[in-house]
Design a protein around this motif. Structure first.
Motif, short mmCIF file in Angstrom:
data_model
loop_
_atom_site.label_atom_id
_atom_site.label_comp_id
_atom_site.label_asym_id
_atom_site.label_seq_id
_atom_site.Cartn_x
_atom_site.Cartn_y
_atom_site.Cartn_z
N UNK A 12 35.09 34.64 42.09
CA UNK A 12 36.58 34.28 41.85
C UNK A 12 36.67 32.96 42.53
N UNK A 13 36.06 32.71 43.73
CA UNK A 13 36.56 31.52 44.38
C UNK A 13 36.02 30.29 43.58
N UNK A 14 34.89 30.36 42.75
CA UNK A 14 34.43 29.34 41.96
C UNK A 14 35.46 29.38 40.87
N UNK A 15 36.07 30.23 40.31
CA UNK A 15 37.01 30.14 39.18
C UNK A 15 38.30 29.72 39.79
N UNK A 16 38.71 30.09 40.99
CA UNK A 16 40.02 29.47 41.48
C UNK A 16 39.76 27.62 41.65
N UNK A 17 38.54 27.45 42.27
CA UNK A 17 38.38 26.07 42.67
C UNK A 17 38.01 25.06 41.38
N UNK A 18 36.90 25.77 40.51
CA UNK A 18 36.53 24.51 39.57
C UNK A 18 37.03 25.23 38.08
N UNK A 19 37.47 26.35 38.04
CA UNK A 19 38.00 26.82 36.74
C UNK A 19 36.97 27.44 35.87
#
Lengths: 293, 299
Positions: A105-112
């Motif tokens: 989820x961190x990746x999805x928030x930061x890089x989409x």
């Protein structure tokens, strides 16, 4: 046939690296680290950010990615695994699923969710071996996989700390009673597991083209299959397992090339995994009695 | 008695909410073999774990060479001179004999690597059988050989005190004898040991002092020669296990001997038994002095 071997060896080297990371953590803590693949992917996005967006040389970006993910592994050990001390190992494995979801989820928030791509360390067309074009990065991945194998074997058998790692894997309380700093050993296996996983991701990325968060999960699963085929407790077994998985994948891809079955390679690897677990649950090189049950 | 090398002072400890040790005191002098005896649940193994640092002391202090080690991690205590022969031997089965020994010297090698080679040489001299098997995986050796390796692995680190935890547990009687022979041989070289053992008869052949634990407190402490074996037998409830030298066992045998072949009437049976009971102190004292005599060690 030669084509299958070349493709199998290239993919197998990568699976071997993932498998070694899995085996290290499993031996050291008795836990399957499900977050390994995603932590490696996080390293990949960090490298993309540094190399593509900030114009840093590949080596610098890659090193930074490995260092940061290694630190994540160490911190996870320090603040989660160690706190869970005597908890059942399954609970710790569930905690790694928590880390997986957190990182994802961190990746999805930061890089989409849109895919990114990362160039390899070298440009160039590569070489033609047995009808397959082998890119410089793919060649490098084989060299790195071999190098990591030799370096780990040397570390584990030749140094006191490495022997301590092996001893702690066999009997943590006895290792502590001879004076091995078991906390440092545990931090080492979790850090090394995360770092090696990032190395594998960095080497496989140019061949993948584009990747989005979670996209490398399949590679981790293949690495896990390789680890289980190799025996889950054996480091040489992890590399051999990687090669076996790579070869099965490549040959199934060739045999069913015309039938255009979707996912046939994945199916083949899972059949291999199933057969291993049914026929030889301790794998090719594993010890029959597993202390972690 | 000289300054104790290991000292436990007024220690309380336990698991979770249940307290097991209540104000335990123990002092071990240089060169002494201290036996810690007691029934199951008396607190022997908890005492060992508190000394090792595997479970914390709730109260009180543990001192090694006069230094307070109460708050230190187990591996740090090993670095300061604590050695372990763990219960069940716990050698590293997949590593070779030599690798096991190298791990035993983990903290020695970190302190001063040059001391390892002579210490290893001394180990080979002391345990020639291990030298023959130095490249063999430890797990493939017999139980007795593994026990010897566990002892060697503890000694190679040149410890001040060695904790020997239930060396006979889970071993066949013949191997138990081997293990105690090894420990006896080691004891003659002036190594300080704390021995926890269920096999009281075997332990009494080895120790200089006895600490008897009962429900988490020290019920009796003193040199072996002053030990009243019938008291020990009663406290441990194991009269017959202390061998022919103990009064209780001798008594029982005498009764049997007289009772069975002569077929005396029940009324007269009591008399000879009483006679034997009166003689009770003689064999016991003899045994005690016999045990104490050959144990003249430089301390």
């Amino acid at each position: 046939m030669g084509e299958v071997f070349v493709l199998g060896a290239i993919a197998g080297g990568i699976y071997g690296l993932f498998a070694v990371a899995t085996v290290l953590v499993y031996r050291g803590s008795g836990v399957l680290n499900f977050a390994q693949g995603e932590v490696g992917t996080l390293g990949l996005f960090l490298a993309v950010w540094l190399i593509n967006d900030h114009g840093m040389p590949w080596v610098v970006g890659a090193l930074a990615a490995v260092v940061v993910t290694t630190a994540i592994g160490v911190l996870f050990e320090r603040f989660v695994v160690r706190k869970m001390g005597d908890a059942p190992r399954v609970s710790v494995a569930v905690a790694t699923v928590g880390l997986l979801l957190f990182v994802l989820s961190g990746e999805l928030v930061r890089v989409g969710a849109s895919p990114k791509s990362l160039p390899g360390p070298f440009s160039g067309n590569g070489w033609r071996i047995a009808g397959v074009v082998v890119s410089p990065t793919q060649a490098l991945s084989l060299v790195v996989a071999l190098g990591v194998g030799v370096a780990l074997a040397t570390l584990l058998r030749r140094t006191d700390f490495g022997l301590g790692v092996l001893a702690a894997a066999q009997d943590p309380s006895a290792a502590q009673l001879v004076g091995v700093p078991v906390n440092r050993v545990s931090a080492f296996v979790w850090g090394a597991g995360a770092g090696l996983s990032t190395v594998a991701c960095l080497l496989v990325a140019p061949g993948l083209g584009a990747f989005a968060p979670g996209a490398l999960g399949r590679l981790f699963l293949f690495g896990l299959a390789a680890a289980i085929v190799g025996g889950l407790t054996s480091l040489p077994g992890a590399f051999v397992g990687g090669l076996v998985v790579g070869l099965v994948e490549a040959s199934s891809g060739r045999i069913f090339a015309e039938s255009s079955l979707p996912g046939v390679k994945t199916l083949a690897v899972f059949i291999l995994l199933l057969v291993t677990l049914l026929v030889r649950p301790h794998g090719l090189f594993g010890t029959r009695e597993s202390r972690h049950g | 008695m000289s300054e104790p090398v290991l000292e436990i002072e007024d220690v309380d400890a336990g698991f979770g909410a249940s307290q097991i040790l209540f104000g335990i005191n123990l002092a071990v002098a240089q060169g002494e073999i201290a036996g810690v005896l007691g029934l199951n649940g008396a607190g022997k193994s908890v005492t060992m774990k508190v000394i090792a640092g595997l479970i914390p002391a709730w109260k009180g202090a543990v001192r090694l060479n006069g230094r307070d080690i109460t708050g230190l991690a187990p591996e740090q205590r090993v670095g300061l001179g604590l050695g372990h022969v763990p219960q069940g031997r716990q050698v590293f089965p997949e590593l070779t004999v030599e690798e096991n020994l190298r791990l035993g010297a983990y903290t020695l090698r970190r302190r001063d690597k040059s001391r390892y080679a002579p210490s290893l040489a001394a180990t080979w001299e002391r345990f020639p059988k291990l030298y023959e098997r130095r490249r063999q995986a430890a797990g493939t050796m017999s139980g007795g050989e593994q026990a010897a390796l566990a002892v060697a692995r503890a000694l190679i680190n040149e410890p001040t005190v060695v904790l020997v935890d239930e060396p006979s547990a889970g071993l066949a009687p013949l191997i138990v004898r081997d293990v105690f022979d090894t420990l006896k041989q080691v004891a003659t070289t002036g190594v300080t040991m704390i021995l926890v053992e269920q096999n009281v008869a075997a332990a009494l052949q080895l120790v200089d002092t006895v600490t008897l634990l009962q429900t988490g407190t020290v019920a009796w402490h003193g040199p072996l020669a002053e030990l009243d074996r019938s008291m020990l037998a009663t406290r441990l409830g194991i009269g017959r296990m202390l061998g022919p030298s103990t009064a209780a066992a001798a008594n029982k045998r005498a009764v049997k001997k007289k009772a069975v072949p002569e077929k005396k009437p029940a009324a007269k049976k009591a008399a000879p038994a009483k006679k034997v009971a009166a003689k009770k102190t003689v064999p016991q004292k003899a045994a005690a002095t016999k045990k104490a005599a050959p144990r003249k060690r430089a301390t």
